[in-house]
Scaffold this motif. Structure first.
Motif, PDB file in Angstrom:
ATOM      1  N   THR A  15     -33.459 -48.248 -31.969  1.00 59.43           N
ATOM      2  CA  THR A  15     -34.184 -47.735 -30.845  1.00 59.43           C
ATOM      3  C   THR A  15     -35.521 -47.341 -30.764  1.00 59.43           C
ATOM      4  O   THR A  15     -35.897 -45.852 -29.589  1.00 59.43           O
ATOM      5  CB  THR A  15     -33.100 -46.916 -29.508  1.00 59.43           C
ATOM      6  OG1 THR A  15     -32.456 -45.442 -30.824  1.00 59.43           O
ATOM      7  CG2 THR A  15     -31.747 -47.836 -28.749  1.00 59.43           C
ATOM      8  N   SER A  16     -35.772 -46.748 -32.261  1.00 56.03           N
ATOM      9  CA  SER A  16     -36.875 -46.464 -32.278  1.00 56.03           C
ATOM     10  C   SER A  16     -37.987 -46.950 -33.484  1.00 56.03           C
ATOM     11  O   SER A  16     -36.627 -47.479 -34.602  1.00 56.03           O
ATOM     12  CB  SER A  16     -36.207 -44.823 -33.329  1.00 56.03           C
ATOM     13  OG  SER A  16     -37.268 -43.792 -33.461  1.00 56.03           O
ATOM     14  N   ARG A  19     -36.892 -44.362 -36.687  1.00 57.12           N
ATOM     15  CA  ARG A  19     -35.272 -45.009 -37.441  1.00 57.12           C
ATOM     16  C   ARG A  19     -34.941 -46.095 -37.997  1.00 57.12           C
ATOM     17  O   ARG A  19     -33.918 -46.444 -39.027  1.00 57.12           O
ATOM     18  CB  ARG A  19     -33.659 -44.900 -36.289  1.00 57.12           C
ATOM     19  CG  ARG A  19     -33.454 -42.638 -36.412  1.00 57.12           C
ATOM     20  CD  ARG A  19     -32.515 -42.976 -35.549  1.00 57.12           C
ATOM     21  NE  ARG A  19     -32.674 -43.148 -33.699  1.00 57.12           N
ATOM     22  CZ  ARG A  19     -33.430 -43.164 -32.845  1.00 57.12           C
ATOM     23  NH1 ARG A  19     -33.653 -41.705 -32.607  1.00 57.12           N
ATOM     24  NH2 ARG A  19     -33.437 -43.699 -31.464  1.00 57.12           N
ATOM     25  N   LYS A  52     -42.235 -41.618 -26.374  1.00 55.87           N
ATOM     26  CA  LYS A  52     -41.866 -42.238 -27.807  1.00 55.87           C
ATOM     27  C   LYS A  52     -40.715 -42.668 -27.534  1.00 55.87           C
ATOM     28  O   LYS A  52     -40.293 -43.647 -29.174  1.00 55.87           O
ATOM     29  CB  LYS A  52     -41.273 -40.771 -28.465  1.00 55.87           C
ATOM     30  CG  LYS A  52     -42.548 -39.838 -28.691  1.00 55.87           C
ATOM     31  CD  LYS A  52     -41.988 -39.004 -30.109  1.00 55.87           C
ATOM     32  CE  LYS A  52     -42.715 -37.645 -30.233  1.00 55.87           C
ATOM     33  NZ  LYS A  52     -41.969 -36.235 -30.647  1.00 55.87           N
ATOM     34  N   ARG A  53     -40.570 -43.229 -26.462  1.00 56.59           N
ATOM     35  CA  ARG A  53     -39.019 -44.212 -26.172  1.00 56.59           C
ATOM     36  C   ARG A  53     -39.341 -45.782 -26.151  1.00 56.59           C
ATOM     37  O   ARG A  53     -40.834 -46.187 -25.409  1.00 56.59           O
ATOM     38  CB  ARG A  53     -38.631 -43.748 -24.981  1.00 56.59           C
ATOM     39  CG  ARG A  53     -37.447 -45.045 -24.752  1.00 56.59           C
ATOM     40  CD  ARG A  53     -36.529 -43.736 -24.226  1.00 56.59           C
ATOM     41  NE  ARG A  53     -37.277 -43.908 -22.807  1.00 56.59           N
ATOM     42  CZ  ARG A  53     -36.835 -44.574 -21.753  1.00 56.59           C
ATOM     43  NH1 ARG A  53     -36.126 -45.938 -21.407  1.00 56.59           N
ATOM     44  NH2 ARG A  53     -37.524 -44.685 -20.407  1.00 56.59           N
TER      45      ARG A  53
END
Length: 302
Positions: A15-16, A19, A52-53
């Protein structure tokens, strides 16, 4: 595209981008460029960027589901590809007719696993023609059936052994008082027969018609083991393949085998069948050779 799909799935699962980039050991800008390139190639947007999502679009959700399937198929492909690099097969899938499953396969599987402790054997059952289809479709590595497949050039049949039927009776059965038995003695004899639909039952029925025999059929069961266990209590006889009749089995169930000369004339060949050798891994070809050798040794010893 395979690598891009892998990266895309990692982004979804983390989800990033940051990451996911850490997980993939690439920089975040490089990962962004790969996702953007994938979107251009597909012609659709895969994410909606909300601050940012990252949120999947409908096309992104569809693409993610495909990426998961692609990852699974790729893993299975690599696993199967490894079989071409070694003679030691991790898994063998054998197709077997129901009769073969009960008479022939247990001893073979025992011998194979003793020689190859890490080998996992799977068995798929069906009628002989169904097993032949599975062999052609490469859904099983090879098949063992109580017949041969001679009318299909895409399937090779290797005879393993000839089988015949034998009369089996409880040791205390009155008919054993006679010194010699013939087919006519089966007329009106209480019998337990295998359920209809297999070569074994078909052969039995043809035999009865040929000699005009009408046995007193008490039960029809699709398990040789169940038939054997019920013979004594039912005071009945049965016809079973010679390949199934192990000495310990007869001893444990207090049964007696009677050879009838007419039955000796009726033989059925159990065969190993396989498809195009070009599609078989070396490990599978090796197991086929071992199986043929196993039954050849049994024929020499019997």
């Amino acid at each position: 595209m395979l690598e891009d799909m892998r990266m895309f799935a990692t982004v979804v699962e983390h989800t990033s981008l940051n990451r996911a980039a850490e997980r993939l050991n690439v920089t975040q800008p490089a990962l962004s460029r790969r996702i953007a390139r994938l979107e251009r190639e597909l012609g659709v947007g895969l994410f909606r960027r909300i601050g940012k999502r990252l949120e999947l679009t409908a096309a992104g959700q569809l693409t993610y589901e495909f990426a998961l399937e692609l990852r699974q198929f790729h893993g299975e492909y690599l696993q199967r590809l490894n079989a071409f690099k070694s003679e030691e097969a991790p898994v063998a899938t054998i197709g077997a007719s129901l009769t073969t499953l009960q008479t022939t396969l247990p001893e073979l599987i025992t011998a194979m696993t003793e020689k190859h402790p890490n080998l996992e054997i799977k068995a798929v059952t069906g009628k002989s023609h169904e097993i032949a289809t599975l062999v052609k479709e490469r859904k099983v590595d090879f098949g063992i059936v109580a017949s041969s497949v001679e009318d299909d050039p895409s399937v090779t049949s290797v005879p393993l052994f000839d089988d015949t039927l034998m009369l089996v009776l409880p040791r205390t059965h009155f008919i054993l008082e006679r010194t010699q038995l013939s087919m006519s003695d089966l007329n009106a004899l209480p019998m337990i027969l295998f359920a209809p639909g297999t070569w074994y039952r078909t052969l039995t029925d043809e035999l009865f018609r040929q000699y005009g025999i009408k046995p007193d059929v008490r039960m029809e069961i699709d398990s040789f083991e169940a038939i054997v266990r019920l013979l004594g209590a039912s005071r009945a006889g049965t016809l079973l393949p010679k390949s199934y009749l192990r000495p310990q089995l007869l001893e444990d169930n207090e049964l007696y085998v009677v050879r009838i000369k007419e039955l000796d004339l009726i033989k059925r060949t159990t065969s190993l069948i396989y498809g195009d050798l070009g599609w078989l891994a070396p490990s599978t070809r090796y197991l086929i050779e071992e199986t043929i050798a196993f039954f050849a040794r049994g024929a020499r010893q019997s």
